[in-house]
Structure formats: C-alpha cells, structure tokens
Write a protein that holds these residues in place. Structure first.
Motif, PDB file in Angstrom:
ATOM      1  N   TYR A  32       0.990  -1.220   0.036  1.00  0.00           N
ATOM      2  CA  TYR A  32       0.084   0.172   0.255  1.00  0.00           C
ATOM      3  C   TYR A  32       0.753   1.169   0.151  1.00  0.00           C
ATOM      4  N   VAL A  33       1.823   1.204   0.902  1.00  0.00           N
ATOM      5  CA  VAL A  33       2.761   2.442   0.968  1.00  0.00           C
ATOM      6  C   VAL A  33       4.136   1.752   1.645  1.00  0.00           C
ATOM      7  N   MET A  34       4.978   2.617   1.004  1.00  0.00           N
ATOM      8  CA  MET A  34       6.383   2.078   1.934  1.00  0.00           C
ATOM      9  C   MET A  34       7.294   3.634   2.135  1.00  0.00           C
ATOM     10  N   GLY A  35       7.822   3.748   2.889  1.00  0.00           N
ATOM     11  CA  GLY A  35       8.568   5.047   3.228  1.00  0.00           C
ATOM     12  C   GLY A  35       9.515   4.990   4.089  1.00  0.00           C
ATOM     13  N   TRP A  36      10.396   6.088   4.259  1.00  0.00           N
ATOM     14  CA  TRP A  36      11.430   6.399   5.121  1.00  0.00           C
ATOM     15  C   TRP A  36      11.237   7.234   6.069  1.00  0.00           C
ATOM     16  N   TYR A  37      11.578   6.823   7.545  1.00  0.00           N
ATOM     17  CA  TYR A  37      11.237   7.727   8.567  1.00  0.00           C
ATOM     18  C   TYR A  37      12.643   8.058   9.191  1.00  0.00           C
ATOM     19  N   ARG A  38      12.804   9.077  10.119  1.00  0.00           N
ATOM     20  CA  ARG A  38      14.145   8.993  10.802  1.00  0.00           C
ATOM     21  C   ARG A  38      13.673   9.457  12.157  1.00  0.00           C
ATOM     22  N   GLN A  39      14.640   9.247  12.985  1.00  0.00           N
ATOM     23  CA  GLN A  39      14.358   9.472  14.589  1.00  0.00           C
ATOM     24  C   GLN A  39      15.771   9.800  15.152  1.00  0.00           C
ATOM     25  N   ALA A  40      15.708  10.722  15.940  1.00  0.00           N
ATOM     26  CA  ALA A  40      16.677  11.129  16.953  1.00  0.00           C
ATOM     27  C   ALA A  40      16.388  10.708  18.217  1.00  0.00           C
ATOM     28  N   PRO A  41      17.385  10.321  19.212  1.00  0.00           N
ATOM     29  CA  PRO A  41      17.184   9.991  20.415  1.00  0.00           C
ATOM     30  C   PRO A  41      16.236  11.034  21.217  1.00  0.00           C
ATOM     31  N   GLY A  42      15.169  10.498  21.809  1.00  0.00           N
ATOM     32  CA  GLY A  42      14.273  11.394  22.487  1.00  0.00           C
ATOM     33  C   GLY A  42      13.416  12.229  21.659  1.00  0.00           C
ATOM     34  N   LYS A  43      13.285  11.920  20.552  1.00  0.00           N
ATOM     35  CA  LYS A  43      12.450  12.772  19.803  1.00  0.00           C
ATOM     36  C   LYS A  43      11.439  11.883  18.906  1.00  0.00           C
ATOM     37  N   GLU A  44      10.335  12.464  18.434  1.00  0.00           N
ATOM     38  CA  GLU A  44       9.475  11.670  17.666  1.00  0.00           C
ATOM     39  C   GLU A  44       9.775  11.282  16.114  1.00  0.00           C
ATOM     40  N   ARG A  45       9.387  10.022  15.956  1.00  0.00           N
ATOM     41  CA  ARG A  45       9.690   9.666  14.673  1.00  0.00           C
ATOM     42  C   ARG A  45       9.221  10.536  13.525  1.00  0.00           C
ATOM     43  N   GLU A  46       9.769  10.728  12.339  1.00  0.00           N
ATOM     44  CA  GLU A  46       9.155  11.591  11.620  1.00  0.00           C
ATOM     45  C   GLU A  46       9.372  11.200  10.063  1.00  0.00           C
ATOM     46  N   LEU A  47       8.392  11.386   9.143  1.00  0.00           N
ATOM     47  CA  LEU A  47       8.331  11.045   7.963  1.00  0.00           C
ATOM     48  C   LEU A  47       9.391  11.684   6.968  1.00  0.00           C
ATOM     49  N   VAL A  48      10.099  11.106   6.256  1.00  0.00           N
ATOM     50  CA  VAL A  48      11.130  11.687   5.339  1.00  0.00           C
ATOM     51  C   VAL A  48      10.620  11.636   3.880  1.00  0.00           C
ATOM     52  N   ALA A  49      10.025  10.484   3.331  1.00  0.00           N
ATOM     53  CA  ALA A  49       9.561  10.391   2.144  1.00  0.00           C
ATOM     54  C   ALA A  49       8.828   9.057   2.211  1.00  0.00           C
ATOM     55  N   SER A  50       7.846   9.166   1.281  1.00  0.00           N
ATOM     56  CA  SER A  50       7.013   7.900   1.035  1.00  0.00           C
ATOM     57  C   SER A  50       6.690   7.597  -0.390  1.00  0.00           C
ATOM     58  N   ILE A  51       6.238   6.599  -0.685  1.00  0.00           N
ATOM     59  CA  ILE A  51       5.946   6.037  -2.049  1.00  0.00           C
ATOM     60  C   ILE A  51       4.828   5.023  -1.996  1.00  0.00           C
ATOM     61  N   THR A  52       3.640   5.358  -2.776  1.00  0.00           N
ATOM     62  CA  THR A  52       2.556   4.471  -2.623  1.00  0.00           C
ATOM     63  C   THR A  52       2.375   3.489  -3.790  1.00  0.00           C
ATOM     64  N   SER A  53       1.378   2.644  -3.803  1.00  0.00           N
ATOM     65  CA  SER A  53       1.496   1.485  -4.872  1.00  0.00           C
ATOM     66  C   SER A  53       1.096   2.355  -6.067  1.00  0.00           C
ATOM     67  N   GLY A  54       0.392   3.425  -6.003  1.00  0.00           N
ATOM     68  CA  GLY A  54       0.216   4.184  -7.203  1.00  0.00           C
ATOM     69  C   GLY A  54       1.391   5.197  -7.448  1.00  0.00           C
ATOM     70  N   SER A  55       2.139   5.153  -7.161  1.00  0.00           N
ATOM     71  CA  SER A  55       3.477   5.836  -7.450  1.00  0.00           C
ATOM     72  C   SER A  55       3.465   7.385  -6.745  1.00  0.00           C
ATOM     73  N   SER A  56       2.571   7.504  -6.056  1.00  0.00           N
ATOM     74  CA  SER A  56       2.435   8.959  -5.510  1.00  0.00           C
ATOM     75  C   SER A  56       3.772   9.053  -4.358  1.00  0.00           C
ATOM     76  N   LEU A  57       4.416  10.279  -4.438  1.00  0.00           N
ATOM     77  CA  LEU A  57       5.443  10.366  -3.793  1.00  0.00           C
ATOM     78  C   LEU A  57       5.189  11.728  -2.690  1.00  0.00           C
ATOM     79  N   ALA A  58       5.885  11.421  -1.339  1.00  0.00           N
ATOM     80  CA  ALA A  58       5.543  12.750  -0.719  1.00  0.00           C
ATOM     81  C   ALA A  58       6.771  12.766   0.363  1.00  0.00           C
ATOM     82  N   TYR A  59       7.230  14.057   0.351  1.00  0.00           N
ATOM     83  CA  TYR A  59       8.620  14.460   1.098  1.00  0.00           C
ATOM     84  C   TYR A  59       8.407  15.232   2.183  1.00  0.00           C
TER      85      TYR A  59
END
Length: 117
Positions: A32-59
């Motif tokens: 359905y969707v795959m993506g990259w997240y990043r997280q620093a110690p003590g901080k919330e995980r944040e979305l970096v980039a994602s790609i859906t089954s329909g090739s929609s991209l988000a950054y």
C-alpha cells in the motif's frame, strides 16, 4: 511476518551524498505504501519520504529537492537517495512498509546516518 532490512548508512561530510536501501522479505508489488522515517534520540519519529502503490510521492519539507525515494519491484527494494546532506540530517533512518492485506505497518531496525566534517 514481513522483514525489512536497511543498509547504506554511514558517515558523510556536509554536502555529501548517501543512498539508503531497504530490502523487503515480501514482494512490494502489492504494498500500500512504503517510506523512510528518521528518528533522533528522545524525539518523535518523522516521515522523510514515502511512495504509494500508485507511485504517489511525498517528502518532508526539510528534504524536498535534496532526497529522492524510489523502488525496484523486481528486487523488492526501496531506496532513498540523499544529496546535499546537512548536519541536521543526522538520525537513524527506518524503513516502513504497509501491505494491502495486513492491518499493521512493518518496520526495519534502522541505519545510522551521520553528517559531520
């Protein structure tokens, strides 16, 4: 169970580039969707980039124009090309995948990216 394994992290100087890779144990044609997240110690995980089954991209605004997400269905991999890296990009980068027939998302263990001179 689906396994995601990241690779490609490391130490790079500011302005440098890295390419992260995430290998999935299941075919990604029906993801359905795959993506990259990043997280620093003590901080919330944040979305970096994602790609859906329909090739929609988000950054995330902070990486748009510098990072590019892509996928290789034959290899069941997604990638994150990171250019013009900044010290603020230093984090653990995690791969996420959600498949159409599974209710939960799967996560990799993460790969460390350090940007320092």
């Amino acid at each position: 169970q689906v396994h995601l394994v990241e690779s490609g992290g490391g130490l790079v100087q500011p302005g440098g580039s890295l390419r992260l890779s995430c290998a999935a144990s299941r075919r990604i044609f029906d993801v359905y969707v795959m993506g990259w997240y990043r997280q620093a110690p003590g901080k919330e995980r944040e979305l970096v980039a994602s790609i859906t089954s329909g090739s929609s991209l988000a950054y995330a605004d902070s990486v748009r124009g510098r990072f590019t997400i892509s996928r290789d269905g034959a290899e069941n991999r997604i990638y994150l090309q990171m250019n013009s890296l900044k010290p603020d990009d230093k984090d653990v980068y995690l791969c996420m995948g959600r498949w159409l027939d599974r209710p939960n998302a799967y996560w990799g263990q993460g790969t460390q990216v350090t940007v320092s001179s």
